[in-house]
Design a protein around this motif. Structure first.
Motif: not given
Ligand code: AMP
Length: 398
Positions: A234-259
């Protein structure tokens, strides 16, 4: 995958004809043949020297570029041959065909202590198809197959995997070194293991992130791919590179890291620009204050500090992918700072996993201060993913 492979030191090579698969696919000027970076050639010299000094006759094999089975003079190995001759101080004939009469004649006449280079194997369509008849014919030139082309280890081609079905097959000294460092770093690392990932696309690194989450203690994410992770939290990234198809994946990876209790650090600040150009003005931003019209081009000073501190406390550091658009000097500070922090780390095993980060380190002149700089781009990534590399798996186990 088993990393304990037989090498040329485990067998008797004296008086034998050796098919030595190298990776001479070096960046070069197509018109003049001038080689821009000879790392891949230089790193296989120990194997070539060992074989020649131990009285073997060496048939050198390599590919260059992607000629797709066509003879393309600009992809000839002549400049690699010229360079090799200079480095080794011996004459190395280059065949005028690939497995045609000239190759057969030159290989048949080859004496112990001599070497010949077969022209770009990819001039023949059968090479990339891993055609069994082609592989068998290649194998018939020699007594032993030695694989030293780590950069091509992830491809099952006739000269990387195919020939191993017809000849005793062992690793060269470069592949041995790659396996020792990369294999050990992942399987039995000196901890904490800190992995640094950058580069442009999340999609290229999906398997790597997933695999490293099981092995690393800390993962630092920078470069273009970090903005997809920032967006996912949920952070701001302006007009930076964004891989929209992998936003959910990135979220899952962060959750997995925490676990899993893996520390996953993202940039606290960035250097951004209005346009993607070398002379764009660098503008400091943060994920909480990132103007819409700006794109992230590098990590910022606070991030450099945090990442450097993690590197300082590491037992093993593995790095793949630049922290920003390092091709533009104004946005290369983050990438250079990571290289410097790793070079300063004398207590830890420091490994650069190929690709752009390896070129950045080679260009920086600090290469000698690293434990290992992998010669494999795609191969190093697949290795980090924990995938089986066909060019390695086919070699005899110890
Ligand atoms: P890769 O091939 O995925 O390892 O990515 C390497 C490329 O990523 C380099 O050419 C870098 O210029 C590019 N890169 C790194 N950070 C960024 C960024 N923030 N924005 C755009 N491209 C980037």
């Amino acid at each position: 995958m088993n990393y304990d492979k037989k090498t040329i030191r485990d067998i008797d090579v004296s008086g034998k004809k050796i098919l030595l698969r190298c990776d001479f696919n070096v960046p070069h000027d197509k018109a003049t043949g001038v080689i821009h970076d000879d790392t891949r050639i230089v790193s296989t010299l120990p194997t070539i020297r060992y074989l020649l000094e131990h009285n073997a006759a060496v048939i050198l094999l390599s590919h260059m570029g992607r000629p797709h089975g066509q003879w393309k003079q600009e992809m000839s190995l002549f400049s690699a041959r010229d360079h090799l001759e200079k480095l080794l101080g011996i004459s190395i004939p280059l065949t005028k065909d690939v497995l045609g009469p000239d190759t057969k004649e030159k290989c048949a006449a080859l004496q112990p202590g001599q070497a010949v280079l077969v022209e770009n194997l990819r001039f023949r369509i059968e090479e990339e198809k891993n055609d069994p008849a082609f592989a068998q014919e290649l194998a018939s030139l020699a007594d032993i197959f030695v694989f030293d082309a780590f950069g091509a280890a992830h491809r099952a081609h006739a000269s990387t995997e195919g020939v191993s079905h017809y000849l005793p097959s062992v690793a060269g000294l470069l592949v041995e070194k790659e396996l020792n460092f990369m294999g050990k770093a992942l399987d039995d690392p000196k901890r904490p293991l800190v992995a640094i990932l950058g580069g442009s696309k999340v999609s290229d690194k999906i398997g790597v992130i997933n695999s490293l989450l099981q092995k690393a203690d800390t993962i630092l994410i920078g470069g273009g791919m970090s903005y997809t992770f920032q967006a996912a939290r949920g952070k701001q990234i302006g007009a930076s590179l964004l891989d929209e198809a992998h936003v959910d994946y990135a979220r899952e990876m962060m959750e997995k890291a925490e676990k899993l209790g893996v520390k996953l650090l993202l940039p606290q600040d960035n250097i951004a620009a209005k346009e993607f150009s070398a002379d764009a003005r660098p503008i400091p931003v943060t994920p909480d204050n990132f103007p819409d019209e700006l794109m992230g081009m590098d990590i910022g000073p606070k991030t450099i500090e945090a990442f450097s501190a993690a590197i300082q406390g590491a037992g093993t550091v593995i790095w793949n992918g630049p922290m920003g658009v390092f091709e533009f000097p104004a946005f290369a500070k983050g990438t250079n700072a990571i290289a410097e922090a790793m070079a300063r780390q004398t207590e830890a095993v420091t490994i650069v996993g190929g690709g752009d980060s390896a070129s950045a380190v080679e260009q920086s002149g600090m290469a000698g201060k690293f434990s290992h700089i992998s010669t494999g781009g795609g191969a190093a990534l697949e290795f980090l993913e924990g995938l089986v590399l066909p060019g390695i798996a086919c070699l005899a186990d110890l």
